[in-house]
Design a protein around this motif. Structure first.
Motif, PDB file in Angstrom:
ATOM      1  N   VAL A  14       0.846  -1.187   0.000  1.00  0.00           N
ATOM      2  CA  VAL A  14       0.000   0.000   0.000  1.00  0.00           C
ATOM      3  C   VAL A  14       0.882   1.237   0.000  1.00  0.00           C
ATOM      4  N   ARG A  15       0.567   2.150  -0.911  1.00  0.00           N
ATOM      5  CA  ARG A  15       1.332   3.391  -1.016  1.00  0.00           C
ATOM      6  C   ARG A  15       0.611   4.508  -0.259  1.00  0.00           C
ATOM      7  N   PRO A  16       1.357   5.319   0.480  1.00  0.00           N
ATOM      8  CA  PRO A  16       0.703   6.394   1.232  1.00  0.00           C
ATOM      9  C   PRO A  16       0.075   7.461   0.339  1.00  0.00           C
ATOM     10  N   ASP A  17       0.504   7.543  -0.921  1.00  0.00           N
ATOM     11  CA  ASP A  17      -0.041   8.554  -1.829  1.00  0.00           C
ATOM     12  C   ASP A  17      -1.156   8.007  -2.720  1.00  0.00           C
ATOM     13  N   SER A  18      -1.728   6.881  -2.346  1.00  0.00           N
ATOM     14  CA  SER A  18      -2.759   6.249  -3.163  1.00  0.00           C
ATOM     15  C   SER A  18      -3.973   7.151  -3.343  1.00  0.00           C
ATOM     16  N   PRO A  19      -4.381   7.377  -4.603  1.00  0.00           N
ATOM     17  CA  PRO A  19      -5.573   8.209  -4.827  1.00  0.00           C
ATOM     18  C   PRO A  19      -6.865   7.521  -4.389  1.00  0.00           C
ATOM     19  N   THR A  20      -6.828   6.233  -4.120  1.00  0.00           N
ATOM     20  CA  THR A  20      -8.045   5.508  -3.759  1.00  0.00           C
ATOM     21  C   THR A  20      -8.342   5.544  -2.269  1.00  0.00           C
ATOM     22  N   GLN A  21      -7.427   6.042  -1.468  1.00  0.00           N
ATOM     23  CA  GLN A  21      -7.669   6.077  -0.029  1.00  0.00           C
ATOM     24  C   GLN A  21      -8.926   6.881   0.306  1.00  0.00           C
ATOM     25  N   GLN A  22      -9.234   7.878  -0.513  1.00  0.00           N
ATOM     26  CA  GLN A  22     -10.451   8.675  -0.288  1.00  0.00           C
ATOM     27  C   GLN A  22     -11.712   7.810  -0.371  1.00  0.00           C
TER      28      GLN A  22
END
Length: 164
Positions: A14-22
């Motif tokens: 998991v990347r901390p800059d993932s656009p899907t976290q929202q």
């Protein structure tokens, strides 16, 4: 927005800059994660597997709607709020997680967490776009289930963006 510690999810890529976290689902780097995500996207460049590419913004929005449909149908708002307080992504050890992957040629594949053999259900010679794949996930018998077709109708603007 709540700030979460993403370190426990690092082994899944998991990347901390993932656009899907929202939208509360992660982008992970391999199709066999440790965490029981309800929905996850696999993006990687491992030659031993498929090259899994990043979906377009419109495709990400469709996957977000796919995820939201599941969450709305299966979880009450109180439980969803408790999940949101605890984790950055929707996770549930009792759910059969759905992992989606877009291959380099633009076709899509998926697997469910409980499948114990065969990484993906489709042969490489069976290409599938995102919407037919999501319909197939929601099909028992010959047609997609009514709750899915109703969801797509109510969110037609999201789905229209990826219709060919």
């Amino acid at each position: 927005m709540t700030v979460y510690d993403l370190a426990p999810f690092a082994e899944d890529g998991v990347r901390p800059d993932s656009p899907t976290q929202q939208w509360r689902f992660p982008i992970i780097s391999h199709p066999y994660p440790r965490w029981n995500y309800i929905t996850a996207l696999v993006v990687h460049d491992h030659e031993a597997l498929w090259t899994a590419v990043m979906p377009s913004d419109a495709e990400l929005a469709v996957v977000a709607s796919f995820h939201d449909e599941y969450m709305t149908r299966w979880y009450n708002p109180g439980y969803r709020a408790r999940m949101a307080d605890k984790y950055p992504f929707d996770v549930d050890g009792g759910a059969n997680g759905r992992y989606l992957l877009k291959v380099a040629d633009g076709n899509w594949k998926y697997r469910k967490r409980t499948w114990d053999h065969g990484p993906w259900p489709f042969r490489d010679d069976e290409p599938m776009d995102l919407l037919p794949l999501l319909d197939r996930i929601h099909t028992i018998g010959g047609e997609p289930m009514p709750h899915w077709t109703e969801w797509k109708s109510r969110h037609a603007d999201v789905f229209a963006a990826v219709t060919r």
